[in-house]
Design an enzyme around this catalytic site. Structure first.
Site, PDB file in Angstrom:
ATOM      1  CG  ASP A 286      -0.914   0.009   7.795  1.00 54.19           C
ATOM      2  OD1 ASP A 286      -1.696   0.950   8.009  1.00 54.19           O
ATOM      3  OD2 ASP A 286       0.319   0.161   7.695  1.00 54.19           O
TER       4      ASP A 286
ATOM      5  CE  LYS B 261       0.899   1.372   4.351  1.00 52.95           C
ATOM      6  NZ  LYS B 261       1.751   2.494   4.639  1.00 52.95           N
TER       7      LYS B 261
HETATM    8  O1  C5P Z   1      -0.726  -1.141  14.336  1.00 57.58           O
HETATM    9  P1  C5P Z   1       0.689  -1.500  14.057  1.00 57.58           P
HETATM   10  O2  C5P Z   1       1.208  -2.583  14.972  1.00 57.58           O
HETATM   11  O3  C5P Z   1       0.982  -1.800  12.628  1.00 57.58           O
HETATM   12  O4  C5P Z   1       1.531  -0.206  14.384  1.00 57.58           O
HETATM   13  C1  C5P Z   1       2.940  -0.219  14.461  1.00 57.58           C
HETATM   14  C2  C5P Z   1       3.397   0.956  15.284  1.00 57.58           C
HETATM   15  O5  C5P Z   1       3.121   2.176  14.581  1.00 57.58           O
HETATM   16  C3  C5P Z   1       2.700   1.104  16.617  1.00 57.58           C
HETATM   17  O6  C5P Z   1       3.354   0.365  17.616  1.00 57.58           O
HETATM   18  C4  C5P Z   1       2.794   2.597  16.882  1.00 57.58           C
HETATM   19  O7  C5P Z   1       4.069   2.936  17.369  1.00 57.58           O
HETATM   20  C5  C5P Z   1       2.705   3.200  15.477  1.00 57.58           C
HETATM   21  N1  C5P Z   1       1.348   3.627  15.122  1.00 57.58           N
HETATM   22  C6  C5P Z   1       0.815   4.750  15.736  1.00 57.58           C
HETATM   23  N2  C5P Z   1      -0.443   5.169  15.417  1.00 57.58           N
HETATM   24  C7  C5P Z   1      -1.158   4.511  14.468  1.00 57.58           C
HETATM   25  C8  C5P Z   1      -0.629   3.384  13.807  1.00 57.58           C
HETATM   26  C9  C5P Z   1       0.635   2.974  14.158  1.00 57.58           C
HETATM   27  O8  C5P Z   1       1.457   5.353  16.594  1.00 57.58           O
HETATM   28  N3  C5P Z   1      -2.373   4.952  14.170  1.00 57.58           N
END
Ligand code: C5P
Length: 310
Positions: A146, A16
């Site tokens: 994501d 993406k």
């Molecule tokens: O949700 P995911 O595990 O993919 O996110 C990875 C990292 O990206 C999270 O641990 C966080 O630090 C950051 N993140 C964030 N806010 C979001 C999505 C991701 O701070 N909306």
């Protein structure tokens, strides 16, 4: 006669880009409220799952150019997807999972999320758990911000952590050149850097994706090029100042516009059409800035069956 269940199922899921990414302040759980426009592009990982003898558990193998950088154990998001699906469905997690990784790792392209989404769809078929798309999307959101979009594909507006999706109308296709850096960037580190920079100075954020949405609706790449927005870019640039040059060379290479994809460091260059993308890619390759330069187009479908064997 009953039909025999598939013994092997392959599902592919796309990379993406975030054409628009506005990041709010961090909430108590550390996550940031996002407004983002996702575009799935034609670069895919393929996850093949197959039956093993009962109670063999999960086994994971990763192949592809970046496979050495990917853990083939319980920390892999695909593995966690398998465990979550098995738990919620009340079955034993027994399967061989093979990931053919073509999406670069730690590149801001949601490659890990693609693997998790593909694993959910593939194992749902292999294990016969037969969840509907809504149920799969709920599991996806538990796995990562994501992952719901990797499942969905095409184009979508993401809010919440990026996991709440709504439909976006897009006319025609857009052609891109992706400059893949030699080393990746960690998403949490980039978000933390943004928080640090914002504590030091005022970094205005335009939370309105209307410009990108209008350009997509009209299918107008020139209009789109002027609307591309990423609040995380300033943080990625702070951590990797060399990306400034990568952004600058896009203009010299004739791209309509460029942006850092998500938390980076991939730079996505927008082209007029497929032919133009090839010209821009050739010029960017000649700069020698990237590990690889690839062309891709969007929208691409989300996690979908590629093949199955009985
Ligand atoms: O949700 P995911 O595990 O993919 O996110 C990875 C990292 O990206 C999270 O641990 C966080 O630090 C950051 N993140 C964030 N806010 C979001 C999505 C991701 O701070 N909306």
């Amino acid at each position: 006669m009953t039909s025999r269940a598939a013994t092997s199922i392959a599902v592919r899921a796309p990379a993406k880009l975030n054409l628009f990414l506005a990041v709010g302040p961090p909430a108590e759980d550390g996550y940031h409220a996002l407004t983002t426009v996702f575009l799935a592009v034609s670069m895919f990982d393929t996850v093949t799952v197959s039956h093993v003898r009962a109670r063999t558990g999960l086994r994971l193998a990763v192949s592809g150019p970046d496979s050495a950088a990917v853990p083939a154990d319980a920390s892999n998001l695909a593995w966690r997807a398998a465990v979550l699906l098995a738990q919620r469905s009340g079955i034993d997690a027994d399967a061989d999972i093979a990931i053919d990784k073509q999406i670069p790792v730690a590149a801001g392209l949601a490659g890990g999320s693609a693997d998790a989404a593909a694993t959910l769809v593939a194992l749902d078929g292999l294990w016969g758990t037969a969840l509907d798309r809504g149920q799969l999307a709920e599991l996806a959101a538990e796995l990562g911000s994501d992952v719901p979009f990797s499942l969905h594909g095409h184009v979508a507006l993401g809010t919440g952590r990026g996991d709440r999706l709504s439909a976006v109308l897009a006319r025609g296709r857009t052609d891109w050149v992706l400059g893949i850096a030699r080393t990746g960037l960690s998403t949490p580190v980039v978000y933390a850097e943004l928080d640090r920079l914002r504590a030091q100075r005022d970094l205005p954020s335009d939370g309105d994706p209307a410009g990108v949405l209008t350009a997509l609706r009209q299918g107008d790449p020139e209009l789109l090029s002027g609307a591309l927005t990423n609040d995380l870019a300033v943080a990625a640039l702070s951590l990797r100042p060399d990306l400034r040059r990568a952004l600058r060379v896009g203009e010299e290479a004739g791209a309509l516009g460029q942006l850092i994809s998500g938390s980076g460091p991939t730079v996505a260059y927008l082209a007029r059409d497929a032919e133009h993308a090839i010209t821009v890619a050739a010029r960017l390759s000649a700069e020698g800035l990237f590990a690889s330069v690839r062309v891709a187009s969007g929208p691409a479908p989300g996690a979908r069956f590629a093949r199955s064997a009985r």
